[in-house]
Design a protein around this motif. Structure first.
Motif, mmCIF file in Angstrom:
data_model
loop_
_atom_site.group_PDB
_atom_site.id
_atom_site.type_symbol
_atom_site.label_atom_id
_atom_site.label_comp_id
_atom_site.label_asym_id
_atom_site.label_seq_id
_atom_site.Cartn_x
_atom_site.Cartn_y
_atom_site.Cartn_z
ATOM 1 N N PHE A 56 0.684 -1.063 -0.159
ATOM 2 C CA PHE A 56 -0.319 -0.013 0.093
ATOM 3 C C PHE A 56 0.937 0.836 -0.018
ATOM 4 N N TYR A 57 0.586 2.105 -1.122
ATOM 5 C CA TYR A 57 0.796 3.359 -1.290
ATOM 6 C C TYR A 57 2.839 3.412 -1.523
ATOM 7 N N GLN A 58 2.782 2.167 -2.418
ATOM 8 C CA GLN A 58 4.485 1.821 -2.627
ATOM 9 C C GLN A 58 5.408 1.328 -1.044
ATOM 10 N N TYR A 59 4.935 1.078 -0.352
ATOM 11 C CA TYR A 59 5.676 0.596 1.344
ATOM 12 C C TYR A 59 6.086 -0.725 0.718
ATOM 13 N N ASN A 60 6.228 -1.864 1.424
ATOM 14 C CA ASN A 60 5.953 -3.163 1.557
ATOM 15 C C ASN A 60 6.156 -3.164 3.577
ATOM 16 N N THR A 61 4.795 -2.470 3.903
ATOM 17 C CA THR A 61 4.667 -3.072 5.563
ATOM 18 C C THR A 61 5.389 -4.307 6.009
ATOM 19 N N GLN A 62 5.303 -5.762 5.442
ATOM 20 C CA GLN A 62 5.623 -6.838 5.963
ATOM 21 C C GLN A 62 7.160 -6.620 5.949
ATOM 22 N N LEU A 63 7.989 -5.706 5.300
ATOM 23 C CA LEU A 63 9.124 -5.368 5.642
ATOM 24 C C LEU A 63 9.254 -4.800 7.266
ATOM 25 N N GLY A 64 10.561 -4.982 7.666
ATOM 26 C CA GLY A 64 11.013 -4.043 9.440
ATOM 27 C C GLY A 64 11.574 -4.810 10.446
ATOM 28 N N PRO A 65 11.782 -4.749 11.571
ATOM 29 C CA PRO A 65 12.368 -5.666 12.095
ATOM 30 C C PRO A 65 12.352 -6.721 12.740
ATOM 31 N N PRO A 66 12.393 -7.694 12.916
ATOM 32 C CA PRO A 66 13.672 -8.427 12.391
ATOM 33 C C PRO A 66 13.252 -8.884 10.745
ATOM 34 N N TYR A 67 14.375 -7.900 10.210
ATOM 35 C CA TYR A 67 14.361 -8.690 8.470
ATOM 36 C C TYR A 67 15.253 -10.042 8.399
ATOM 37 N N HIS A 68 14.411 -10.732 7.722
ATOM 38 C CA HIS A 68 14.719 -12.212 7.431
ATOM 39 C C HIS A 68 15.082 -11.946 5.962
ATOM 40 N N ILE A 69 16.338 -12.149 5.903
ATOM 41 C CA ILE A 69 17.126 -12.150 4.566
ATOM 42 C C ILE A 69 17.349 -12.835 3.444
ATOM 43 N N LEU A 70 17.298 -13.191 2.378
ATOM 44 C CA LEU A 70 17.211 -15.016 1.682
ATOM 45 C C LEU A 70 18.743 -14.649 1.502
ATOM 46 N N VAL A 71 19.888 -15.560 1.603
ATOM 47 C CA VAL A 71 20.316 -15.419 1.337
ATOM 48 C C VAL A 71 20.934 -16.202 0.086
ATOM 49 N N ASP A 72 22.060 -15.764 -0.660
ATOM 50 C CA ASP A 72 22.295 -16.973 -2.297
ATOM 51 C C ASP A 72 23.379 -17.377 -2.009
ATOM 52 N N THR A 73 23.573 -18.505 -2.912
ATOM 53 C CA THR A 73 25.151 -18.825 -2.897
ATOM 54 C C THR A 73 25.830 -18.308 -2.733
ATOM 55 N N ASN A 74 26.408 -17.830 -4.082
ATOM 56 C CA ASN A 74 27.446 -16.423 -4.768
ATOM 57 C C ASN A 74 27.296 -15.224 -3.342
ATOM 58 N N PHE A 75 26.367 -15.246 -2.904
ATOM 59 C CA PHE A 75 26.717 -13.989 -1.735
ATOM 60 C C PHE A 75 27.057 -14.741 -0.468
ATOM 61 N N ILE A 76 27.761 -15.748 -0.223
ATOM 62 C CA ILE A 76 28.431 -16.436 0.766
ATOM 63 C C ILE A 76 30.005 -16.061 0.472
ATOM 64 N N ASN A 77 30.028 -16.765 -0.403
ATOM 65 C CA ASN A 77 31.018 -16.927 -1.132
ATOM 66 C C ASN A 77 32.438 -15.243 -1.695
ATOM 67 N N PHE A 78 31.429 -14.110 -1.922
ATOM 68 C CA PHE A 78 31.888 -13.680 -1.565
ATOM 69 C C PHE A 78 31.809 -12.106 -0.688
ATOM 70 N N SER A 79 31.309 -13.196 0.385
ATOM 71 C CA SER A 79 30.969 -12.402 1.494
ATOM 72 C C SER A 79 32.576 -12.765 2.540
ATOM 73 N N ILE A 80 33.387 -14.624 1.721
ATOM 74 C CA ILE A 80 34.104 -14.806 2.411
ATOM 75 C C ILE A 80 35.375 -14.424 1.557
ATOM 76 N N LYS A 81 35.371 -13.689 0.582
ATOM 77 C CA LYS A 81 36.234 -13.158 0.012
ATOM 78 C C LYS A 81 36.447 -11.747 0.022
ATOM 79 N N ALA A 82 35.408 -11.377 0.486
ATOM 80 C CA ALA A 82 35.581 -10.350 1.415
ATOM 81 C C ALA A 82 36.010 -9.603 2.526
ATOM 82 N N LYS A 83 35.916 -10.739 3.485
ATOM 83 C CA LYS A 83 36.434 -10.927 4.503
ATOM 84 C C LYS A 83 35.151 -9.996 5.130
ATOM 85 N N LEU A 84 34.135 -10.789 4.978
ATOM 86 C CA LEU A 84 32.854 -10.169 5.615
ATOM 87 C C LEU A 84 32.075 -11.277 6.903
ATOM 88 N N ASP A 85 32.489 -10.605 8.122
ATOM 89 C CA ASP A 85 30.806 -11.893 8.812
ATOM 90 C C ASP A 85 29.481 -11.086 8.083
#
Length: 198
Positions: A56-85
């Motif tokens: 409604f009004y272009q804002y997603n009202t279901q989004l809010g803390p705590p955020y649920h984040i769907l992680v993709d395979t390459n995101f984990i691999n690139f996070s390791i390369k960038a040394k990010l927790d």
């Protein structure tokens, strides 16, 4: 050696049964009806996909803390390369509690990658990650993530894959998390939630 003689073949016509043939049934003997021409002045009806009520009004009202984040395979691999927790960097990006979610398809994809990506597999099996079961056939992770995001608008998708990003941008109300300059950034997040825009 002489030239081989070739006989020219005439175009063969498809044999058709005449309407009086004995092999035809009564219903087949009837001549086909001509299609009615549509009037160009009439209004054309189009089926437009209806957006969910949470947008409604272009804002997603279901989004809010705590955020649920769907992680993709390459995101984990690139996070390791960038040394990010993963979890800590997500919290630094969104200034709120984040629950990384991993589907069975993504898990299967990481397992298929073999011994080289064992660190990524160990991170994916972290107890802080929420495991989402898949009911569909096949293990193609991109289709799985797109399907899950279209059904439930409560997720943020974390990916570095260009094709997947392009597909998700077509779905309204789904933010994308990506890696740039050795940190996580968020794309298409409503300003109301206080998420940083870099």
């Amino acid at each position: 050696m002489g030239k081989q003689k070739k006989t020219r073949q005439c175009a063969t016509m498809k044999r058709r049964l005449s309407l009086r043939d004995q092999r035809l049934k009564e219903k087949d003997r009837l001549k086909p009806k001509k299609k009615e021409k549509k009037d160009p002045s009439t209004l054309k009806e189009r089926e437009v996909p209806q957006h969910p009520s949470c947008l409604f009004y272009q804002y997603n009202t279901q989004l809010g803390p705590p955020y649920h984040i769907l992680v993709d395979t390459n995101f984990i691999n690139f996070s390791i390369k960038a040394k990010l927790d993963l979890v800590q960097s997500m919290m630094d990006c969104l200034y709120a509690k984040c629950i990384p979610c991993i589907t069975d398809c993504v898990m299967a994809e990481i397992e298929k990658l073999g011994q080289k990506y064992r660190v990524a597999l160990r991170i994916a099996k972290d107890p802080r990650f929420e495991r989402l079961p898949c009911t569909h056939k096949g293990t193609y992770a991109d289709d799985c993530l797109v399907q899950r995001v279209t059904q439930h608008k409560c997720y943020i998708v974390a990916t570095v894959d260009r094709d997947l990003k392009r597909r998700i941008r077509k779905i309204p109300g789904v933010p994308i998390m990506y890696i740039s300059n050795h940190r996580y950034n968020i794309e298409r997040m409503p300003d109301d939630y206080g998420a940083p825009w870099f």
